[in-house]
Design an enzyme around this catalytic site. Structure first.
Site, short mmCIF file in Angstrom:
data_model
loop_
_atom_site.label_atom_id
_atom_site.label_comp_id
_atom_site.label_asym_id
_atom_site.label_seq_id
_atom_site.Cartn_x
_atom_site.Cartn_y
_atom_site.Cartn_z
CE1 TYR A 133 -3.38 2.93 0.86
CE2 TYR A 133 -3.93 1.74 2.79
CZ TYR A 133 -3.98 2.64 1.93
OH TYR A 133 -4.91 3.51 2.14
CE LYS A 161 -5.99 2.59 -2.13
NZ LYS A 161 -6.36 3.14 -0.90
#
Lengths: 307, 307, 307, 307
Positions: A133, A161
């Protein structure tokens, strides 16, 4: 596991008693899945997870897993400063039904890229697959594209992400991992069509809480190669995204203003009972709430509107 | 509780098995107390606490409390992103013998000053008194002097650990809280004499692990009004502090380089068994370790040296 | 040339015609010298020099040189992005009576420390001696203490104007250049007594425009070793310095707010005709002006007040 | 005047005598125009303009105007910290043949958006039309999309050169100015195809010095709606752009490394005589130069290569 489609980072409703509002969260999750999302991401930044204690975080996971009922996978965010803390927070996730964990770079400790790589190598030893992330606005450390590519090549993560706002960097990752089992998901609310066009596999928009059907339409149009339709849907959603800017930043922080707007929009639509924020975040005032509701109403009116 | 004197943020030794090296930590804590420190701060940035899981953090607290044996108070750092997480991490601290917790502003979530105040108001409801910890290099959020002053006035905190590097700000806090039950502690290794001169109550230097006797001498000289002696001791310690810059930052991060130097110095002195870092931080290489040892040897040779 | 004492960075009054108000500037310079300053610094950040064209900058120098009339030296700031630009802007300075130029690191171009050193080496080939100006809040590039020390050792500069806010860094420079012909001047308004105590040779406070006598008293007390008197004067000046924070930053920038407060204070005291700012900086509104005047009145009332 | 196509920010060759190498610059400009660019941008960041004195900057303009010979317009960058400085630097530009000036926000002075708007309003009173230049990596101040839109609506600027890297912001500007006489130009080397796709009118890539024909092909393909061809050309150019990363940043700054690579590539191709940098920027070493030449050779070999 290849991740794709719309995977909203689910808001975490707070009850009048100051605890997780399970009923609201369940209603929201059902609604999101009904509207066609491909997964639920519990424990993300939009879920205020940095402000929740461990039992609340797991309780939210439980509710989401139950609501998803196997129809879509549930990703579980473990926002922790360091490797051992991520591993500790991730440990119960599999038993609670998560399909993967989502973990940032170490933060607070200013890691070197080589240390970031070592971090994810260690996480790869956990029970669940890992989505990396990248959210430098929160961590103040970039997960450099070169490191993301290394994660894909080494098999330390199953996806990224990308909430960096750096589409050029995302493009370089997409191009480098094309033949690897690695999904690239964008966190952008306003460039989702472009990210998909560049090869992103899916989108993880906070605004997807508020208008999941819109993002699902956008995704479908993009996948069908209908760029005009995707851009039109994007334009409508970008206008709706204006809700994150209604709050007076001399009074509450940006996080409170943005996530408070999502929650106000959800409360207005009836998906959650209250826009209450987790401490210590401040609340929108009445004028700001009204502005959010008006933008939501406008977005609904035009062309199909919110799901 | 008025905090004062030298309160080193204790390093956390890691054993060959990858777990807390209790024997080394105990030896280090005994040595620090024997050398005259006024408290032990377990769970600070220098203790790599952001990289430790909950049981390791509490185990370190246990060892320190046992070693302190009531001779000095033990402060317990709870480095967590949000209010509920701090409260959760702090909950067992009293039972484990901590005298107070040390907590930063919320981070990851970009809080507004009003939200920071609300955060500490909530923490004040916990079992233990709270020391507010301003370390913007790690949190990327400043605990503004005006907010620290409000904490003192409202009674939400018993003190401030100021690692901001902003002595002008610290001075404004010191002047404003003069008549309040509020201690101001500086985290500066190189301006400790000046901070004391400006009215700081105590010092919390990471380098105090390596040379506690030096900081105790500095503190005593400053308290006795012997500014020349304090400055001379400071100059010697500032030179020793050069150990934090020996590492090659194109290879490991700043945190690893600085804390790795502390640990190498402690291992060289025999207080801990190994300079091993907690994952994912990188290690000094042999050339860097040698440079650390030379600076330590030089500091010991001149004028009394390390305790 | 050893620089010392109080050397205010002189404000640049703007006339109703939008040009330099020579009469006001002359009045201000005479006042400053009459009140005991040791030099005048024309062309600094407080002089809004980044907003002035070349002829206005030189005209301000002319006025200051004439007003100083040989009583004190006049330093001339050349705030330019690169080496050739500094040399070009500095060329006429000697003929116009400047005693030295004051130049920052290159900015806009993100220089490496080695490039910064080369920059000052080239400047050293100019007609006038050079004072290096460290103001990272404006340039977004630090003049590292190690580079300042190299400037002193190589003889590329005769001094440092330190507006970094990093007193620990200033201390390291002071200690390293003790035996070299190199002056260290602090730009701090609120830590001037401490900087002098640490070995700074002089002070260059923007607030010195507003209260030169106060800073001269502070400097004299510090030099006489009367630290209590210096600190008391500092406390009074620090309170007065609150004028830089009265402006509403959602309406005008920080520079406009701070320098506008200096000008309002000067106009209120009658030293300049108008607080007009150089485009495009915004003006204080009436409420803000009133707040400035009240703080000035308070500072005057207590203990001797403004010169 | 509607700006469109490829408008490279022309490098500024430096002769062995330390002055502008007019012959090399003329050769480069002829080559660029011959290869199909739509304009020349002299005085941009890639031209090291922050490091050039006034006469060198104007001499470069003269050479470019003569080489362009009316075939394409020549834009003139005026990189100055404040309004009066921009107006002063821009004054001779029209007489020297510039078609427009390119000006950044004020920098060094931390302007408020309202002050930025006032800055451009004042610039609009000059002789030449103004292109607003958003390059926060250099100015450390963002020209916010909302301000760019205001510039278009008020008629204060005829266009925006967007080097912010924020494609979402650029998109919002493009959408808002669609019906206004306002050109949006991207400064991105690696997302040029996407920027055009989003509605940008033209591209201003520093790498366009090195491979103008490649960017012209990219632009033509994008305009013809052949997105596959545009993306393929972009991929080739992105690989070539790797030359900006070959330099060792522990030795020279990023600007020196990137612009030095452009100049080395131009010297290797024979368009300029020497890769010499303007002081105080450092030079690539031999290993780095070789790496640049190899990347250039690779880019030439594949599919048509450099013009």
């Amino acid at each position: 596991m290849k991740l794709s489609g719309v995977i909203p980072p689910v808001c975490t409703p707070r009850g009048a008693d100051g605890a997780l509002d399970r009923a609201s969260l369940s209603r929201l999750c059902h609604h999101l899945v009904d509207d066609g999302v491909s997964g639920l991401f519990v424990g993300g930044s939009s879920g205020e997870t940095a402000l929740l204690d461990a039992s609340t975080r797991l309780a939210a996971l439980d509710v989401a897993v139950e609501a998803a009922a196997g129809r879509v996978p549930v990703l579980y965010g473990v926002i922790e400063t360091g490797t051992a803390r991520v591993l500790e927070a991730a440990r119960p996730a599999a038993a609670h039904g998560a399909a993967a964990i989502v973990a940032t770079v170490p933060f607070y400790v200013a890691p070197h890229p080589a240390e970031i790589l070592a971090h994810f190598e260690a996480l790869a030893g956990g029970e669940l697959p890992v989505v990396a992330y990248d959210i430098p606005s929160a961590t103040h450390v970039r997960l450099e594209p070169a490191v993301s590519i290394a994660l894909a090549r080494e098999g330390y993560a199953i996806g990224l992400k990308d909430s960096s706002g750096d589409l050029a960097g995302m493009r370089s990752v997409v191009n480098a991992v094309r033949d690897l089992p690695f999904s690239v998901l964008t966190g952008s609310e306003t460039m989702a069509d472009i990210a998909l066009d560049l090869g992103a596999d899916g989108i993880v928009p906070g605004l997807g809480n508020v208008d999941p059907a819109g993002y699902v339409r956008l995704y479908s149009a993009a996948r069908a190669g209908d760029r005009v339709a995707a851009a039109a849907e994007q334009a409508r959603l970008t206008k709706l995204f204006g809700i994150v800017d209604v709050a007076d930043r001399t009074r509450i922080g940006f996080t409170a203003g943005a996530l408070g707007a999502f929650k106000e929009a959800l409360a207005y639509q009836g998906w959650i009972d209250s826009p209450s924020m987790w401490p210590p975040l401040g609340a929108l005032d009445d004028v700001e709430k009204k502005a959010v509701r008006e933008l939501v109403a406008q977005a609904s009116g035009r062309g199909g509107g919110l799901g």
